[in-house]
Design a protein around this motif. Structure first.
Motif, short mmCIF file in Angstrom:
data_model
loop_
_atom_site.label_atom_id
_atom_site.label_comp_id
_atom_site.label_asym_id
_atom_site.label_seq_id
_atom_site.Cartn_x
_atom_site.Cartn_y
_atom_site.Cartn_z
N LYS A 234 0.83 -1.21 0.00
CA LYS A 234 0.00 0.00 0.00
C LYS A 234 0.87 1.26 0.00
CE LYS A 234 -3.95 -1.89 -0.32
NZ LYS A 234 -4.53 -1.96 -1.64
N GLU A 235 1.99 1.24 0.72
CA GLU A 235 2.91 2.38 0.68
C GLU A 235 3.41 2.60 -0.74
OE1 GLU A 235 5.97 1.52 3.48
OE2 GLU A 235 4.78 2.17 5.18
N TYR A 236 3.75 1.51 -1.41
CA TYR A 236 4.22 1.60 -2.79
C TYR A 236 3.15 2.21 -3.69
CZ TYR A 236 6.15 0.36 -7.30
OH TYR A 236 6.63 0.43 -8.58
N TYR B 173 -7.88 7.03 -0.76
CA TYR B 173 -8.55 5.76 -0.42
C TYR B 173 -9.20 5.15 -1.65
CZ TYR B 173 -8.15 5.33 4.61
OH TYR B 173 -7.68 5.12 5.86
N ASP B 174 -9.89 5.97 -2.40
CA ASP B 174 -10.58 5.47 -3.59
C ASP B 174 -9.60 4.87 -4.57
OD1 ASP B 174 -12.76 5.05 -5.34
OD2 ASP B 174 -12.32 6.93 -6.38
N ARG B 175 -8.48 5.56 -4.83
CA ARG B 175 -7.53 5.12 -5.84
C ARG B 175 -6.66 3.95 -5.37
NH1 ARG B 175 -6.48 9.70 -9.31
NH2 ARG B 175 -5.03 8.41 -10.50
N VAL B 176 -6.31 3.91 -4.08
CA VAL B 176 -5.38 2.88 -3.59
C VAL B 176 -6.12 1.69 -2.98
CG1 VAL B 176 -3.51 2.40 -1.94
CG2 VAL B 176 -3.51 4.54 -3.24
N TRP B 177 -7.12 1.96 -2.15
CA TRP B 177 -7.84 0.88 -1.48
C TRP B 177 -9.15 0.53 -2.17
CZ3 TRP B 177 -4.63 3.86 1.52
CH2 TRP B 177 -3.81 3.20 2.44
N GLY B 178 -9.66 1.41 -3.02
CA GLY B 178 -10.94 1.17 -3.67
C GLY B 178 -12.11 1.30 -2.70
N HIS C 226 1.09 5.95 6.82
CA HIS C 226 1.91 5.49 5.71
C HIS C 226 2.82 6.61 5.20
CE1 HIS C 226 0.44 1.45 5.10
NE2 HIS C 226 -0.81 1.87 5.09
N ILE C 227 2.27 7.80 5.07
CA ILE C 227 3.05 8.92 4.54
C ILE C 227 4.12 9.35 5.55
CG2 ILE C 227 2.94 11.35 3.88
CD1 ILE C 227 0.23 10.67 2.54
N HIS C 228 3.78 9.44 6.82
CA HIS C 228 4.75 9.84 7.83
C HIS C 228 5.84 8.79 8.00
CE1 HIS C 228 2.98 13.58 9.01
NE2 HIS C 228 1.82 13.01 9.23
N ALA C 229 5.50 7.52 7.79
CA ALA C 229 6.50 6.46 7.89
C ALA C 229 7.54 6.60 6.80
CB ALA C 229 5.83 5.09 7.80
N ARG C 230 7.15 7.28 5.72
CA ARG C 230 8.05 7.50 4.58
C ARG C 230 8.36 8.98 4.46
NH1 ARG C 230 10.46 3.18 4.29
NH2 ARG C 230 9.06 1.44 4.32
N GLY C 231 8.90 9.58 5.48
CA GLY C 231 9.19 11.00 5.49
C GLY C 231 10.00 11.49 4.31
N GLN C 232 10.55 10.54 3.53
CA GLN C 232 11.35 10.89 2.35
C GLN C 232 10.48 11.36 1.20
OE1 GLN C 232 11.23 7.92 3.84
NE2 GLN C 232 13.22 7.01 4.07
N ILE C 233 9.18 11.16 1.26
CA ILE C 233 8.30 11.53 0.13
C ILE C 233 8.23 13.02 0.02
CG2 ILE C 233 5.95 11.41 -0.78
CD1 ILE C 233 5.63 8.74 0.58
#
Length: 56
Positions: free
Chosen positions: A9-11, A31-36, A49-56
């Motif tokens: 999901k992060e990807y 949510y709509d685009r990633v999880w449907g 998810h976004i905070h876990a990847r602070g590199q984004i």
């Protein structure tokens, strides 16, 4: 170039944001685009998810 491990999901979030660079997404749209789930999910999940990847 450096690589870092992600969960699926992060990807998908990274791909969505990268392929639509400069575009703003509301959490419900992610949510709509990633999880449907048509925006019916918990907002904190996306932010975690976004905070876990602070590199984004």
């Amino acid at each position: 170039m450096s690589y870092f491990p992600t969960i699926p999901k992060e990807y998908e979030i990274i791909c969505l944001l990268t392929l639509n660079r400069g575009q703003t997404f509301e959490r419900g749209k992610i949510y709509d685009r990633v999880w449907g789930l048509e925006g019916s999910g918990d907002d904190t999940v996306i932010m975690e998810h976004i905070h876990a990847r602070g590199q984004i």
